[in-house]
Design a protein around this motif. Structure first.
Motif, mmCIF file in Angstrom:
data_model
loop_
_atom_site.group_PDB
_atom_site.id
_atom_site.type_symbol
_atom_site.label_atom_id
_atom_site.label_comp_id
_atom_site.label_asym_id
_atom_site.label_seq_id
_atom_site.Cartn_x
_atom_site.Cartn_y
_atom_site.Cartn_z
ATOM 1 N N LEU A 216 8.701 -3.385 -9.533
ATOM 2 C CA LEU A 216 8.200 -2.054 -9.166
ATOM 3 C C LEU A 216 9.336 -1.179 -8.642
ATOM 4 C CD1 LEU A 216 5.615 -0.336 -8.902
ATOM 5 C CD2 LEU A 216 5.411 -1.208 -6.569
ATOM 6 N N SER A 217 10.164 -1.730 -7.763
ATOM 7 C CA SER A 217 11.246 -0.931 -7.186
ATOM 8 C C SER A 217 12.317 -0.596 -8.222
ATOM 9 C CB SER A 217 11.867 -1.634 -5.979
ATOM 10 O OG SER A 217 12.485 -2.819 -6.377
ATOM 11 N N GLU A 218 12.588 -1.519 -9.134
ATOM 12 C CA GLU A 218 13.629 -1.268 -10.134
ATOM 13 C C GLU A 218 13.181 -0.322 -11.239
ATOM 14 O OE1 GLU A 218 14.749 -5.142 -11.515
ATOM 15 O OE2 GLU A 218 15.851 -5.618 -9.674
ATOM 16 N N ASN A 219 11.890 -0.302 -11.570
ATOM 17 C CA ASN A 219 11.416 0.445 -12.733
ATOM 18 C C ASN A 219 10.590 1.684 -12.397
ATOM 19 O OD1 ASN A 219 12.576 -1.472 -14.529
ATOM 20 N ND2 ASN A 219 10.867 -2.843 -14.079
ATOM 21 N N SER A 220 10.508 2.070 -11.125
ATOM 22 C CA SER A 220 9.697 3.231 -10.745
ATOM 23 C C SER A 220 10.544 4.485 -10.659
ATOM 24 C CB SER A 220 9.031 2.987 -9.394
ATOM 25 O OG SER A 220 8.131 1.919 -9.488
ATOM 26 N N THR A 221 9.891 5.620 -10.860
ATOM 27 C CA THR A 221 10.581 6.903 -10.698
ATOM 28 C C THR A 221 10.728 7.190 -9.214
ATOM 29 O OG1 THR A 221 8.525 8.154 -10.653
ATOM 30 C CG2 THR A 221 9.531 7.775 -12.835
ATOM 31 N N ASP A 222 11.585 8.131 -8.876
ATOM 32 C CA ASP A 222 11.780 8.515 -7.478
ATOM 33 C C ASP A 222 10.484 9.061 -6.879
ATOM 34 O OD1 ASP A 222 14.413 7.716 -7.471
ATOM 35 O OD2 ASP A 222 15.212 9.713 -7.939
ATOM 36 N N GLU A 223 9.723 9.800 -7.692
ATOM 37 C CA GLU A 223 8.457 10.357 -7.206
ATOM 38 C C GLU A 223 7.480 9.245 -6.849
ATOM 39 O OE1 GLU A 223 9.871 11.356 -10.180
ATOM 40 O OE2 GLU A 223 10.709 13.220 -9.383
ATOM 41 N N LEU A 224 7.389 8.227 -7.692
ATOM 42 C CA LEU A 224 6.495 7.104 -7.418
ATOM 43 C C LEU A 224 6.964 6.325 -6.192
ATOM 44 C CD1 LEU A 224 4.028 5.486 -8.138
ATOM 45 C CD2 LEU A 224 5.429 4.152 -9.726
ATOM 46 N N LEU A 225 8.265 6.137 -6.063
ATOM 47 C CA LEU A 225 8.800 5.461 -4.877
ATOM 48 C C LEU A 225 8.478 6.237 -3.607
ATOM 49 C CD1 LEU A 225 12.267 4.115 -6.095
ATOM 50 C CD2 LEU A 225 10.194 2.804 -5.601
ATOM 51 N N ASP A 226 8.508 7.566 -3.690
ATOM 52 C CA ASP A 226 8.154 8.404 -2.541
ATOM 53 C C ASP A 226 6.696 8.178 -2.160
ATOM 54 O OD1 ASP A 226 8.819 10.396 -0.579
ATOM 55 O OD2 ASP A 226 7.523 11.768 -1.734
ATOM 56 N N ILE A 227 5.829 8.091 -3.165
ATOM 57 C CA ILE A 227 4.408 7.831 -2.891
ATOM 58 C C ILE A 227 4.234 6.440 -2.282
ATOM 59 C CG2 ILE A 227 2.148 7.456 -3.980
ATOM 60 C CD1 ILE A 227 3.013 9.649 -6.034
ATOM 61 N N ILE A 228 4.920 5.456 -2.841
ATOM 62 C CA ILE A 228 4.843 4.090 -2.310
ATOM 63 C C ILE A 228 5.359 4.066 -0.865
ATOM 64 C CG2 ILE A 228 5.759 1.739 -2.535
ATOM 65 C CD1 ILE A 228 5.791 2.232 -5.605
ATOM 66 N N ALA A 229 6.412 4.813 -0.596
ATOM 67 C CA ALA A 229 6.973 4.866 0.765
ATOM 68 C C ALA A 229 5.950 5.447 1.734
ATOM 69 C CB ALA A 229 8.258 5.685 0.777
ATOM 70 N N ARG A 230 5.235 6.509 1.300
ATOM 71 C CA ARG A 230 4.227 7.122 2.181
ATOM 72 C C ARG A 230 3.046 6.176 2.411
ATOM 73 N NH1 ARG A 230 3.027 12.663 -0.350
ATOM 74 N NH2 ARG A 230 4.175 11.872 -2.103
ATOM 75 N N VAL A 231 2.625 5.487 1.359
ATOM 76 C CA VAL A 231 1.527 4.520 1.509
ATOM 77 C C VAL A 231 1.965 3.381 2.432
ATOM 78 C CG1 VAL A 231 0.117 2.811 0.291
ATOM 79 C CG2 VAL A 231 0.429 5.103 -0.684
ATOM 80 N N THR A 232 3.183 2.902 2.238
ATOM 81 C CA THR A 232 3.719 1.833 3.083
ATOM 82 C C THR A 232 3.782 2.293 4.539
ATOM 83 O OG1 THR A 232 5.015 0.972 1.238
ATOM 84 C CG2 THR A 232 5.675 0.281 3.444
ATOM 85 N N ALA A 233 4.244 3.514 4.756
ATOM 86 C CA ALA A 233 4.321 4.052 6.119
ATOM 87 C C ALA A 233 2.935 4.117 6.746
ATOM 88 C CB ALA A 233 4.969 5.433 6.097
ATOM 89 N N SER A 234 1.959 4.558 5.968
ATOM 90 C CA SER A 234 0.595 4.634 6.486
ATOM 91 C C SER A 234 0.077 3.250 6.859
ATOM 92 C CB SER A 234 -0.301 5.276 5.422
ATOM 93 O OG SER A 234 -1.618 5.356 5.892
ATOM 94 N N MET A 235 0.339 2.259 5.999
ATOM 95 C CA MET A 235 -0.083 0.899 6.265
ATOM 96 C C MET A 235 0.580 0.353 7.531
ATOM 97 S SD MET A 235 0.528 -2.553 4.052
ATOM 98 C CE MET A 235 2.264 -2.532 4.427
#
Length: 169
Positions: A25-44
């Motif tokens: 996921l980290s190697e094949n995701s776009t920067d925009e998707l990583l930003d969304i994942i980062a926000r979800v991770t932060a919320s969690m």
């Protein structure tokens, strides 16, 4: 919602995410998707009551495409309870140190005051005893007509002490 289901690290582990999934996921995701994942991770992580410094550290890992080790070192620990326990231990330690310092300061202050009072009392009592002894010696010497001895006793402390011993004063 997924985040509401994650009440602990154990609940996260129960998701049974394949080992290479986060790495892919980290190697094949776009920067925009990583930003969304980062926000979800932060919320969690906030939901798990992690401090903001740690949340920022984890979200930075997501953005830097380093998710493979993101949750590797998590332990199944109740962080709020651990922090509360650490705070209580710190407070108890602080109180104990404060009490010890207070006792030491109080003891030193009490000793100093006691010594000062003792000296003052000793000087007062010593002066009173010395004065009454000198009055009695003076009376004895006057009654005996020993004016030269009295005159010398006034100016010579050693001679006066000898007279005290002689007359048992």
């Amino acid at each position: 919602m997924l985040i509401n289901r994650l009440q602990s690290i154990a609940a996260f582990r129960e998701l049974d995410i394949p080992k290479d999934y986060l790495k892919d996921l980290s190697e094949n995701s776009t920067d925009e998707l990583l930003d969304i994942i980062a926000r979800v991770t932060a919320s969690m992580l906030r939901h798990l009551h992690l401090p903001e410094e740690e949340v920022a550290e984890f979200t930075d890992q997501v953005k830097e495409r380093d998710m493979a080790v993101l949750f590797e070192y998590f332990e199944d620990v109740d962080l709020p309870a651990e922090r509360k326990k650490a705070r209580e231990e710190g407070r108890a330690e602080g109180r104990a140190e404060g009490r010890a310092e207070g006792r030491a300061e109080g003891l030193a202050e009490g000793r100093a005051e006691g010594r000062a009072e003792g000296r003052a009392e000793g000087l007062t009592e010593g002066f009173a005893a010395g004065e009454s002894g000198f009055i009695r010696l003076t009376q004895i010497l006057l009654e005996s007509g020993c004016m030269d001895e009295l005159s010398r006793a006034v100016t010579d402390p050693e001679y006066r002490k000898a007279l005290y011993r002689q007359y048992n004063l």
